[in-house]
Design a protein around this motif. Structure first.
Motif, PDB file in Angstrom:
ATOM      1  N   TYR A   1      14.600  19.084  37.559  1.00 52.73           N
ATOM      2  CA  TYR A   1      14.520  18.036  38.564  1.00 52.73           C
ATOM      3  C   TYR A   1      13.802  16.820  38.009  1.00 52.73           C
ATOM      4  N   LEU A   2      13.920  15.720  38.751  1.00 56.48           N
ATOM      5  CA  LEU A   2      13.299  14.451  38.388  1.00 56.48           C
ATOM      6  C   LEU A   2      12.148  14.202  39.358  1.00 56.48           C
ATOM      7  N   LEU A   3      10.942  14.069  38.800  1.00 59.69           N
ATOM      8  CA  LEU A   3       9.757  13.839  39.605  1.00 59.69           C
ATOM      9  C   LEU A   3       9.404  12.355  39.599  1.00 59.69           C
ATOM     10  N   VAL A   4       9.281  11.789  40.787  1.00 62.11           N
ATOM     11  CA  VAL A   4       8.880  10.390  40.947  1.00 62.11           C
ATOM     12  C   VAL A   4       7.495  10.350  41.584  1.00 62.11           C
ATOM     13  N   GLN A   5       6.558   9.738  40.898  1.00 68.65           N
ATOM     14  CA  GLN A   5       5.237   9.508  41.483  1.00 68.65           C
ATOM     15  C   GLN A   5       5.126   8.039  41.870  1.00 68.65           C
ATOM     16  N   HIS A   6       4.468   7.777  43.008  1.00 73.52           N
ATOM     17  CA  HIS A   6       4.329   6.390  43.440  1.00 73.52           C
ATOM     18  C   HIS A   6       2.978   6.189  44.105  1.00 73.52           C
ATOM     19  N   LEU A   7       2.518   4.951  44.091  1.00 71.79           N
ATOM     20  CA  LEU A   7       1.279   4.580  44.762  1.00 71.79           C
ATOM     21  C   LEU A   7       1.610   3.988  46.130  1.00 71.79           C
ATOM     22  N   GLY A   8       0.793   4.280  47.102  1.00 69.00           N
ATOM     23  CA  GLY A   8       1.008   3.703  48.419  1.00 69.00           C
ATOM     24  C   GLY A   8       2.028   4.459  49.238  1.00 69.00           C
ATOM     25  N   ALA A   9       2.164   4.043  50.470  1.00 73.60           N
ATOM     26  CA  ALA A   9       3.055   4.713  51.415  1.00 73.60           C
ATOM     27  C   ALA A   9       4.491   4.242  51.235  1.00 73.60           C
ATOM     28  N   LEU A  10       5.391   5.182  50.921  1.00 73.11           N
ATOM     29  CA  LEU A  10       6.818   4.890  50.804  1.00 73.11           C
ATOM     30  C   LEU A  10       7.598   5.997  51.507  1.00 73.11           C
TER      31      LEU A  10
ATOM     32  N   ASN B   1      10.716  -3.928  44.911  1.00 72.42           N
ATOM     33  CA  ASN B   1      10.073  -5.220  44.644  1.00 72.42           C
ATOM     34  C   ASN B   1       8.829  -5.081  43.771  1.00 72.42           C
ATOM     35  N   GLY B   2       9.019  -4.359  42.675  1.00 72.54           N
ATOM     36  CA  GLY B   2       7.927  -4.220  41.721  1.00 72.54           C
ATOM     37  C   GLY B   2       6.946  -3.122  42.048  1.00 72.54           C
ATOM     38  N   GLY B   3       7.294  -2.264  42.978  1.00 75.32           N
ATOM     39  CA  GLY B   3       6.409  -1.151  43.345  1.00 75.32           C
ATOM     40  C   GLY B   3       6.080  -0.285  42.142  1.00 75.32           C
ATOM     41  N   THR B   4       4.910   0.299  42.134  1.00 77.25           N
ATOM     42  CA  THR B   4       4.448   1.077  40.995  1.00 77.25           C
ATOM     43  C   THR B   4       4.967   2.504  41.085  1.00 77.25           C
ATOM     44  N   VAL B   5       5.790   2.887  40.120  1.00 80.77           N
ATOM     45  CA  VAL B   5       6.357   4.235  40.082  1.00 80.77           C
ATOM     46  C   VAL B   5       6.347   4.740  38.650  1.00 80.77           C
ATOM     47  N   ALA B   6       6.401   6.046  38.514  1.00 84.31           N
ATOM     48  CA  ALA B   6       6.526   6.686  37.211  1.00 84.31           C
ATOM     49  C   ALA B   6       7.407   7.911  37.368  1.00 84.31           C
ATOM     50  N   CYS B   7       8.289   8.144  36.390  1.00 83.40           N
ATOM     51  CA  CYS B   7       9.260   9.233  36.488  1.00 83.40           C
ATOM     52  C   CYS B   7       9.168  10.160  35.275  1.00 83.40           C
TER      53      CYS B   7
ATOM     54  N   ILE C   1       9.595  13.672  45.183  1.00 84.12           N
ATOM     55  CA  ILE C   1       8.835  12.434  45.389  1.00 84.12           C
ATOM     56  C   ILE C   1       7.383  12.797  45.706  1.00 84.12           C
ATOM     57  N   GLN C   2       6.466  12.168  45.017  1.00 83.57           N
ATOM     58  CA  GLN C   2       5.060  12.529  45.155  1.00 83.57           C
ATOM     59  C   GLN C   2       4.197  11.266  45.235  1.00 83.57           C
ATOM     60  N   GLN C   3       3.430  11.138  46.300  1.00 84.97           N
ATOM     61  CA  GLN C   3       2.500  10.022  46.430  1.00 84.97           C
ATOM     62  C   GLN C   3       1.177  10.402  45.766  1.00 84.97           C
ATOM     63  N   VAL C   4       0.640   9.502  44.958  1.00 78.22           N
ATOM     64  CA  VAL C   4      -0.635   9.745  44.267  1.00 78.22           C
ATOM     65  C   VAL C   4      -1.581   8.579  44.528  1.00 78.22           C
ATOM     66  N   ASP C   5      -2.879   8.860  44.391  1.00 76.94           N
ATOM     67  CA  ASP C   5      -3.880   7.809  44.580  1.00 76.94           C
ATOM     68  C   ASP C   5      -3.998   6.935  43.344  1.00 76.94           C
ATOM     69  N   GLU C   6      -3.753   7.539  42.172  1.00 76.59           N
ATOM     70  CA  GLU C   6      -3.776   6.793  40.913  1.00 76.59           C
ATOM     71  C   GLU C   6      -2.950   7.530  39.880  1.00 76.59           C
ATOM     72  N   PHE C   7      -2.453   6.778  38.902  1.00 72.81           N
ATOM     73  CA  PHE C   7      -1.669   7.383  37.834  1.00 72.81           C
ATOM     74  C   PHE C   7      -2.590   7.910  36.742  1.00 72.81           C
ATOM     75  N   LEU C   8      -2.115   8.957  36.078  1.00 70.68           N
ATOM     76  CA  LEU C   8      -2.791   9.429  34.877  1.00 70.68           C
ATOM     77  C   LEU C   8      -2.458   8.451  33.749  1.00 70.68           C
ATOM     78  N   LEU C   9      -3.481   7.937  33.079  1.00 69.75           N
ATOM     79  CA  LEU C   9      -3.279   6.913  32.057  1.00 69.75           C
ATOM     80  C   LEU C   9      -3.804   7.376  30.706  1.00 69.75           C
ATOM     81  N   THR C  10      -3.182   6.868  29.660  1.00 71.53           N
ATOM     82  CA  THR C  10      -3.663   7.095  28.302  1.00 71.53           C
ATOM     83  C   THR C  10      -4.847   6.159  28.042  1.00 71.53           C
ATOM     84  N   PRO C  11      -5.567   6.371  26.941  1.00 71.05           N
ATOM     85  CA  PRO C  11      -6.705   5.492  26.633  1.00 71.05           C
ATOM     86  C   PRO C  11      -6.336   4.016  26.515  1.00 71.05           C
ATOM     87  N   ASN C  12      -5.090   3.737  26.150  1.00 71.41           N
ATOM     88  CA  ASN C  12      -4.693   2.330  26.023  1.00 71.41           C
ATOM     89  C   ASN C  12      -4.083   1.765  27.297  1.00 71.41           C
ATOM     90  N   GLY C  13      -4.240   2.515  28.424  1.00 68.23           N
ATOM     91  CA  GLY C  13      -3.849   1.985  29.716  1.00 68.23           C
ATOM     92  C   GLY C  13      -2.409   2.214  30.114  1.00 68.23           C
TER      93      GLY C  13
END
Length: 456
Positions: free
Chosen positions: A397-406, A384-390, A428-440
């Motif tokens: 292997y395929l690494l999935v990072q996500h915010l919050g408890a899943l 339901n729109g959860g924040t993930v990055a792959c 599967i890896q839970q993170v506190d925040e995603f690594l972002l580029t300068p443009n977000g």
């Protein structure tokens, strides 16, 4: 123009062997056995490597139909979505007893309604760009693409009329399709089987039929190494081929040396579905001296490297005619024989090419190309729109990072079911925040570096 089917039918030594029964069939035994309408339309073929599937493939190759080759293990919801979008005239899918809107005929489902759209006459085969996510995006291939690809491979592989070749890779996959086409044109016996190298039945068949070659993606060679392949002897085996992703240098050396000391050949190859399969190969005699190289271009092919981006650019008669994401795209075929591979490369002084990185957002797992953007979309929809990055890490292997408890186990199970891949390839890896580029935007490059660092 030469048709692929005509080249296959012209091989007098060709026999297809049903591994399940041991029966042998000539090409004529497996064609004109389906009552196909004499028209140009679209057919969906969900193919395993059984003799019945090869029979269906040969029937449609010797027909005016454009054929989409698809995995029979595709999620049923994805099958239905694709069929609603493209409205094929025929469906071959033994896993189903009924398809809504289609009438059952002998081994086929026939659409009860005319498709109502035209297809460009040069489009013969559609291959999925993902294979597992049910994406409506297909690669458009012509008869000439198929023929030129097969002939370029036959030019360097030592295929002979007395060969016995198992179909160890799915024929809906470009590499598996090329094994089928090349050995049907120039080989002897093609053994139709869905058994793989970790099954004892495969090795019983190996000895029973005397296999002369084995084709595999990196995972296959990892399994062969694990089961002790190089500790045994295989009198009938003459050569092995590898494609579908980068083979680890250790295994490339191990199998290369094993084959060389026995006067057998090991071919490492490079390609993409958009090139009908093959763009380059590494000659066996150069395997150790040019370790890590993808080799040299196939016959009638050429590589260039973009001076601005170092992207590897391929030119050849096997380059596809564009993508199709819907029926409107089936009305065109682009005859521009240039493919921007999305891989960065360099060339050495002897003309051998080396891949140095990947520009596109794909990962190859067990030889199956997975679109990471599509995986993210699947997860976001399900969550339901959860924040993930792959990201993909070294095609391992395929690494999935996500915010919050899943629930990590639930995510792995979901991806395994959707992509038809084993749960072991997902991290599967839970993170506190995603690594972002300068443009977000999500910084996938930084994620990649972090994933590699953690792997080490």
């Amino acid at each position: 123009m030469t048709k692929l089917y005509d080249l296959i039918a012209a091989n007098p030594q060709l026999e297809y062997v049903d591994a399940a029964t041991g029966q042998h069939f000539g090409v004529s035994d497996l064609t004109h056995t389906l009552d196909l309408e004499p028209q140009h339309g679209l057919a969906f073929l969900y193919l395993d490597n059984s003799i019945a599937a090869i029979e269906a493939l040969l029937n449609f190759l010797d027909s005016p139909f454009t054929i989409a080759l698809l995995s029979p293990k595709l999620n049923i919801a994805y099958k239905q979505q694709l069929e609603q979008l493209y409205r094929p005239c025929y469906i071959y899918d033994p896993s189903r007893t009924a398809v809504e809107g289609f009438e059952a005929t002998v081994r086929l489902f026939k659409n009860t309604v005319q498709a109502g759209y035209s297809i460009h006459p040069d489009i013969k085969v559609l291959l999925s760009t993902s294979g597992t996510t049910g994406s409506p995006k297909f690669v458009k291939l012509s008869e000439d693409n198929l023929v030129q690809n097969a002939l370029s491979i036959i030019d360097y592989l030592p295929i002979q009329h007395h060969d016995v070749t198992p179909l160890t890779l799915p024929v809906f996959y470009s590499y598996g399709l090329s094994v089928f086409t090349t050995n049907s044109i120039a080989g002897g016996q093609v053994v139709c089987t869905s058994r793989d190298v970790v099954q004892k039945e495969f090795w019983e068949d190996f000895n029973r039929y005397g296999y002369t070659s084995v084709a595999g993606v990196p995972y296959v060679y990892e399994m062969l190494h694990r089961i002790g392949f190089c500790k045994k002897e295989y009198a009938s085996l003459r050569y092995m081929t590898q494609a579908g992703g980068r083979l680890s240098p250790v295994l490339a050396k191990t199998f290369g040396e094993y084959m060389a000391v026995r006067d057998k050949r090991f071919y490492i190859m490079y390609g993409q579905t958009e090139a009908t399969a093959r763009m380059a190969y590494l000659p066996p005699e150069a395997l150790l001296s040019k370790a890590g190289s993808i080799g040299i271009p196939v016959k009638n092919g050429r590589f260039d490297i973009s001076p601005d981006t170092q992207e590897l650019v391929y030119t050849g008669p096997n380059v596809f005619g564009g993508y199709a994401t819907g029926t409107a795209d089936l009305q065109t075929f682009d005859h521009h024989p240039v493919l921007y591979t999305g891989d960065m490369a360099e060339k050495d002084a002897d003309g051998y090419y080396y891949i140095t990185g990947r520009m596109k957002r794909f990962v190859k797992l067990f030889g199956t190309r997975v679109n990471l953007d599509e995986v993210e979309a699947i997860l976001k929809n399900t969550l339901n729109g959860g924040t993930v990055a792959c990201i993909g890490v070294e095609d391992k292997y395929l690494l999935v990072q996500h915010l919050g408890a899943l629930d990590s186990s639930a995510i792995k199970q979901l991806l395994s079911e959707k992509l038809q891949l084993h749960v072991s390839v997902f991290r599967i890896q839970q993170v506190d925040e995603f690594l972002l580029t300068p443009n977000g935007k999500v910084d996938y490059t930084a994620m990649q570096q972090m994933g590699l660092a953690e792997k080490v």
